[in-house]
Design an enzyme around this catalytic site. Structure first.
Site, PDB file in Angstrom:
ATOM      1  N   ALA A 255     -19.813  21.297  19.943  1.00 28.54           N
ATOM      2  CA  ALA A 255     -20.005  22.652  20.445  1.00 28.54           C
ATOM      3  C   ALA A 255     -18.814  23.043  21.308  1.00 28.54           C
ATOM      4  O   ALA A 255     -17.970  22.196  21.623  1.00 28.54           O
ATOM      5  CB  ALA A 255     -21.289  22.735  21.262  1.00 28.54           C
ATOM      6  N   MET A 256     -18.775  24.324  21.695  1.00 33.18           N
ATOM      7  CA  MET A 256     -17.617  24.826  22.436  1.00 33.18           C
ATOM      8  C   MET A 256     -18.054  25.815  23.506  1.00 33.18           C
ATOM      9  O   MET A 256     -18.839  26.722  23.255  1.00 33.18           O
ATOM     10  CB  MET A 256     -16.641  25.471  21.441  1.00 33.18           C
ATOM     11  CG  MET A 256     -15.408  26.031  22.086  1.00 33.18           C
ATOM     12  SD  MET A 256     -14.433  24.733  22.904  1.00 33.18           S
ATOM     13  CE  MET A 256     -13.713  25.674  24.241  1.00 33.18           C
ATOM     14  N   GLU A 291     -22.243  22.132  27.573  1.00 33.11           N
ATOM     15  CA  GLU A 291     -21.480  23.372  27.382  1.00 33.11           C
ATOM     16  C   GLU A 291     -21.792  24.362  28.504  1.00 33.11           C
ATOM     17  O   GLU A 291     -20.901  25.055  28.991  1.00 33.11           O
ATOM     18  CB  GLU A 291     -21.777  24.002  26.017  1.00 33.11           C
ATOM     19  CG  GLU A 291     -21.560  23.071  24.818  1.00 33.11           C
ATOM     20  CD  GLU A 291     -20.218  22.367  24.798  1.00 33.11           C
ATOM     21  OE1 GLU A 291     -19.247  22.893  25.362  1.00 33.11           O
ATOM     22  OE2 GLU A 291     -20.147  21.257  24.216  1.00 33.11           O
ATOM     23  N   HIS A 294     -19.886  23.484  31.620  1.00 33.47           N
ATOM     24  CA  HIS A 294     -18.466  23.836  31.556  1.00 33.47           C
ATOM     25  C   HIS A 294     -18.183  25.192  32.196  1.00 33.47           C
ATOM     26  O   HIS A 294     -17.046  25.473  32.557  1.00 33.47           O
ATOM     27  CB  HIS A 294     -17.996  23.900  30.101  1.00 33.47           C
ATOM     28  CG  HIS A 294     -17.431  22.618  29.559  1.00 33.47           C
ATOM     29  ND1 HIS A 294     -16.534  21.846  30.250  1.00 33.47           N
ATOM     30  CD2 HIS A 294     -17.601  21.990  28.367  1.00 33.47           C
ATOM     31  CE1 HIS A 294     -16.183  20.803  29.511  1.00 33.47           C
ATOM     32  NE2 HIS A 294     -16.823  20.849  28.362  1.00 33.47           N
TER      33      HIS A 294
HETATM   34  N1  ARG Z   1     -14.562  21.479  24.750  1.00 37.64           N
HETATM   35  C1  ARG Z   1     -15.499  21.124  23.719  1.00 37.64           C
HETATM   36  C2  ARG Z   1     -16.566  20.284  24.408  1.00 37.64           C
HETATM   37  O1  ARG Z   1     -16.421  19.245  24.839  1.00 37.64           O
HETATM   38  C3  ARG Z   1     -14.939  20.356  22.590  1.00 37.64           C
HETATM   39  C4  ARG Z   1     -13.747  20.920  21.969  1.00 37.64           C
HETATM   40  C5  ARG Z   1     -13.172  19.977  21.006  1.00 37.64           C
HETATM   41  N2  ARG Z   1     -11.932  20.464  20.523  1.00 37.64           N
HETATM   42  C6  ARG Z   1     -11.183  19.783  19.680  1.00 37.64           C
HETATM   43  N3  ARG Z   1     -10.081  20.299  19.299  1.00 37.64           N
HETATM   44  N4  ARG Z   1     -11.520  18.624  19.211  1.00 37.64           N
HETATM   45  O2  ARG Z   1     -17.521  20.638  24.841  1.00 37.64           O
HETATM   46 ZN    ZN Z   2     -16.828  19.360  26.924  1.00 40.43          ZN
END
Ligand code: ARG
Ligand code: ZN
Length: 850
Positions: A255-256, A291, A294
């Site tokens: 997820a993002m 998420e 974050h």
């Molecule tokens: N920031 C995202 C998370 O940990 C994951 C993003 C992964 N991006 C990547 N290019 N592999 O929650």
């Molecule tokens: Zn993360």
């Protein structure tokens, strides 16, 4: 993406961008193969930057028009971006580009999934949307207009206008481009509301494809719990009027955390009792929390550059682990996390891909979203908290949010906050961020004249690029037990800072038994010569739940290693000790289920390799089977009672209590099936009314060499549900006998439902192959060859998912010369692909260099 001579980026080379961005306005005209993106960006010279080169990243963009302050300009283009002469004063940049989301199979930037538009910009995907300084230390407010015929048009921030075929969004919080998101499609919302503690009313929406509405309720509850928890525990409130989550079927990761618009792999958010296991529910709850958390640790305070990735990821993983411990059982969560760390991070840290929690160079940043950055990064924060104490930790975090809100920060900033809040010198502690490798701590003991002495010595093996290691600060939690099993000394935190240190304990009546590294107080390996009898004593008496489990685990590993190398019979201390623990109804069923677990076959291979023995995957597999059979026989009388735990006379709930009972019941059913050939499991399969029990019964049947009818019925029942069919693929491969594994996997890749361009489906099949240790390492080399075939096929389509799957080969140097030759040949075959992506090339070159 295709790169003949990839460049290496270094942490030490970081310099600030020459311009500050004051605002960004984007307009999207959505057309599948010709989306227009128009940008209007307010720049001004950055007084803190020496280098005033105006370089904007941009990849795979068709440039239509650019202007500065309304005057058309002609920038110089490369395949990485553009440069252009600009005024030495504030100016407005405009650009119009065309992109092709309909053909974007890499799933990075703006792409399409089942007719829906969505984005993934972390780490460097925004440059595939428009020209921009695509680096996390450039932060700006964004406003977005989306023109498209879709009923749902979403971006970050708050909605500020909409009409037929358009919508506008404004995000008041400055953010780096990697947090940009856009979604458009025919989606339906599961909605709710949340009032923050200061009274802000927040609209919550979980957007899904029509048909998935019934799988939203759990995710929404998890979101609300996360919002409350972050207020209660960290004092962090949500800061927009809406919080949107969208579920997407084609997604490279879990997820993002895009600001106000989290995008989720549908496997990480959609859940129902009929289609999801208890483990799925727990994972979803954790990812929603991750998420959401974050928003403060990542978005409000972000990273200066990608070397600092652990600043947000390690901290956010640590925070989501705290959340899960609070929602469920803290000791069960800790054990799960250590199992995961040993299964994924230790092999990385002890092999050719080893890198520091804060790496100092990379070619492709996507290759550094690793277990080391995430999970070891979280362990480092756990150690910091253990060393400074809970109150000072809370004080330091308050200072962190206070001091750095709205900034792009470094690990130095993070540690400074702790130094200021606690007056502790963290210069040695900082080595946890710069030194790669898993430290080993050797334990020696001495008992003389009523004084007990523990001597701890640390060492870390060389890792790529780091031949010399300095001693680290290692918090070692220790307790002492007397001969009758009573605790004579409660948990003490020993701080090992030198290469070797001794600690003495006086006033003891008899030589104690030490319980070392309680709660897994540091991500290290303990080396200690000890007898099965002593491990069995700790298994029976340790008051620390983690170490009690650990004693059982170590006992299991000892007996397996002896079975493999000395042809020994299963150890009676293990079988008796396990039986006693499993009989103890005062212990949490979830905990007892964990006690029944064994080290993975891959971990056993690593343990043999460390002891100078070349692991034979078949011998390991056989020993595990033999021990399982012996365990089933030894516990025969108890098993029906344990299995009864999973037959719960209440509506299904995926909470800690019920899922613990089902875990224990299912583990018992697996043992029962070894004795009755799957007879009982067949009945359980027919009765199962939730996915947890259905899948556990089906596993037992497949493992017993039965279940062909049930497997077919399962497919018919769930054909319409992608996430369940992922399980159907994965389970068969995971449970296949070693000699059948490569062949069965190959057959399944010919199945009409093997949509290999879908990352979840690809991973369900190829991930399961790689995880079936003895099957993947079949002496024919067929497993290696099959995986390599598919990596070659996927790489031009989706480099990120390919590169990640290359890690299946990272442990290749453990094995015998014949297997090494077979693997090397496959590595070379993949590397010979002329157009191989930068992602996969970097991974394979590092692995090959082992
Ligand atoms: N920031 C995202 C998370 O940990 C994951 C993003 C992964 N991006 C990547 N290019 N592999 O929650
Ligand atoms: Zn993360």
């Amino acid at each position: 993406m295709r790169d003949a001579s990839p460049t290496t980026i270094y942490l030490k080379d970081h310099t600030p961008f020459g311009y500050i961005v004051d605002s960004v306005h984007l307009t999207f005209d959505l057309v599948p193969h010709a989306t227009r993106v128009t940008s209007r960006i307010a720049f001004r010279p950055n007084p803190d930057a020496e280098d005033k080169t105006f370089f904007l990243h941009g990849e795979e963009l068709k440039l239509i028009r650019t202007a500065i302050d309304g005057q058309e300009v002609t920038p110089e283009l490369t395949d990485k971006g553009l440069t252009c002469p600009v005024p030495d004063a504030p100016f407005t940049w405009e650009a119009e580009v065309e992109i092709d989301p309909g053909n974007n199979t890499a799933l990075e930037g703006l792409y399409m999934s089942n007719g829906m538009y969505c984005t993934q910009c972390e780490a460097e995907g925004f440059r595939k949307i428009t020209y921009y300084p695509d680096r996390p230390d450039v932060m700006s407010t964004f406003s977005v207009r989306i023109n498209g015929p879709h009923p749902v048009l979403l971006s970050n921030g708050n909605p500020t206008g909409s009409g037929d075929g358009w919508a506008e969004w404004t995000d008041p919080w400055p953010k780096p481009a990697y947090l940009f998101a856009l979604v458009a499609g025919e989606l339906v919302a599961h909605s709710d509301r949340f009032t923050t503690r200061s009274g802000r009313d927040v609209a919550l929406n979980l957007y899904v494809r029509p048909g998935d509405e019934g799988k939203c309720a759990f995710g929404m509850e998890a979101l609300k719990k996360s919002m409350t928890w972050d207020e209660d525990v960290y004092g962090r409130e949500y800061d927009l009027d809406v919080f949107n989550i969208v579920a997407v079927d084609d997604f490279n990761m879990g997820a993002m955390e895009n600001k106000g618009l989290n995008i989720f792999n549908s496997s990480a958010v959609l859940a129902s009792p009929e289609t999801s296991t208890d483990a799925n529910f727990e994972r979803i709850e954790a990812i929603i929390a991750h998420e959401y958390f974050h928003n403060w640790t990542g978005n409000r305070i972000t990273c200066r550059d990608w070397f600092q990735l652990c600043l947000k990821e390690g901290l956010t993983v640590f925070r989501d682990a705290q959340f899960t411990s609070d929602m469920r059982s803290a000791s069960v969560k800790r054990i799960h996390d250590v199992i995961d760390l040993r299964a994924r991070q230790f092999p990385e840290d002890q092999g050719p891909l080893s890198h520091p929690v804060r790496p100092e160079s990379f070619q492709e940043i996507n290759n550094f979203y690793t277990a080391t950055v995430y999970e070891k990064g979280a362990e480092v924060i756990g150690m910091l908290k253990r060393l400074v104490g809970d109150e000072p930790y809370a004080k330091a975090l308050d200072l962190y949010f206070d001091r750095h809100d709205g900034q792009a920060c470094t690990i130095e900033d993070w540690l400074q906050v702790f130094e200021d809040a606690t007056t502790r010198d963290l210069s040695q502690f900082k080595r946890w961020y710069s030194q790669a490798g898993t430290p080993r701590v050797k334990v020696e003991e001495d008992w003389a004249d009523g004084t007990y002495t523990l001597t701890l010595s640390q060492s870390t093996a060389p890792t790529p690029g780091q031949s010399e290691k300095q001693p680290q600060v290692i918090p070692v939690a220790v307790g002492l037990l007397g001969p009758n099993g009573d605790e004579v000394l409660g948990t003490q935190m020993l701080e090992l800072t030198k290469e070797s240190q001794s600690y003495t304990f006086d006033g003891l009546a008899a030589k104690p038994v030490p319980s070392i590294l309680r709660g897994f107080s540091a991500p290290v390996v303990i080396d200690r010569d000890t007898t099965p009898a002593e491990r069995a004593f700790l298994l029976a008496h340790d008051t620390d739940p983690f170490n009690r489990w650990e004693a059982g685990r170590a006992l299991a590993q000892d007996t397996l290693l002896r079975m493999i190398t000395e042809d020994a019979a299963p150890n009676a201390d293990y079988l008796d000790g396990l039986l006693a623990v499993l009989r103890d109804d005062s212990l949490d069923p979830a905990y007892r289920a964990l006690m029944l677990g064994l080290p993975t076959q891959s971990e056993l291979a690593a343990a043999l390799h460390e002891r100078g023995t070349t692991p034979d995957p078949m011998a390991i597999w056989t020993a595990v089977e033999t021990l399982r059979q012996a365990t089933a026989q030894h516990m025969q009388d108890l098993l029906p009672r344990l299995h009864g735990q999973s037959l719960i006379d209440a509506p299904y709930r995926p909470d800690a209590e019920q899922s613990g009972k089902r875990a224990l019941g299912s583990a018992a059913l697996a043992l029962i099936s070894r004795l009755d050939g799957g007879a009982q499991a067949a009945g359980e399969y027919a009765r199962a009314d939730n996915m947890t029990l259905q899948l556990s019964a089906l596993s037992c049947l497949l493992k017993s060499g039965k279940g062909e009818t049930e497997l077919a019925a399962f497919y018919d029942q769930w054909q319409h549900d992608r996430l369940v069919i992922d399980k159907w693929f994965g389970l068969q491969i995971a449970l296949a006998a070693p000699d059948k594994t490569p062949g069965l996997t190959k057959t399944l890749t010919e199945h009409a439902d093997f949509n290999w361009k879908n990352p979840n489906r690809f991973r369900a099949v190829m991930g399961a192959l790689a995880m079936n240790h003895a099957g993947f390492h079949h002496e024919s080399g067929a497993g290696y060859e099959l995986l390599a075939d598919w990596l070659i096929r996927l790489d031009p389509v989706n480099p990120q998912t390919t590169a990640r799957m290359c890690t299946a080969f990272q442990t290749w140097k453990r094995y015998d010369a014949d297997r090494q030759d077979l693997i090397r040949a496959q590595l070379m075959r993949i590397l010979a692909q002329l157009d191989l992506s930068r992602d996969s090339r970097e991974m394979l070159e590092r692995i090959k260099a082992a």
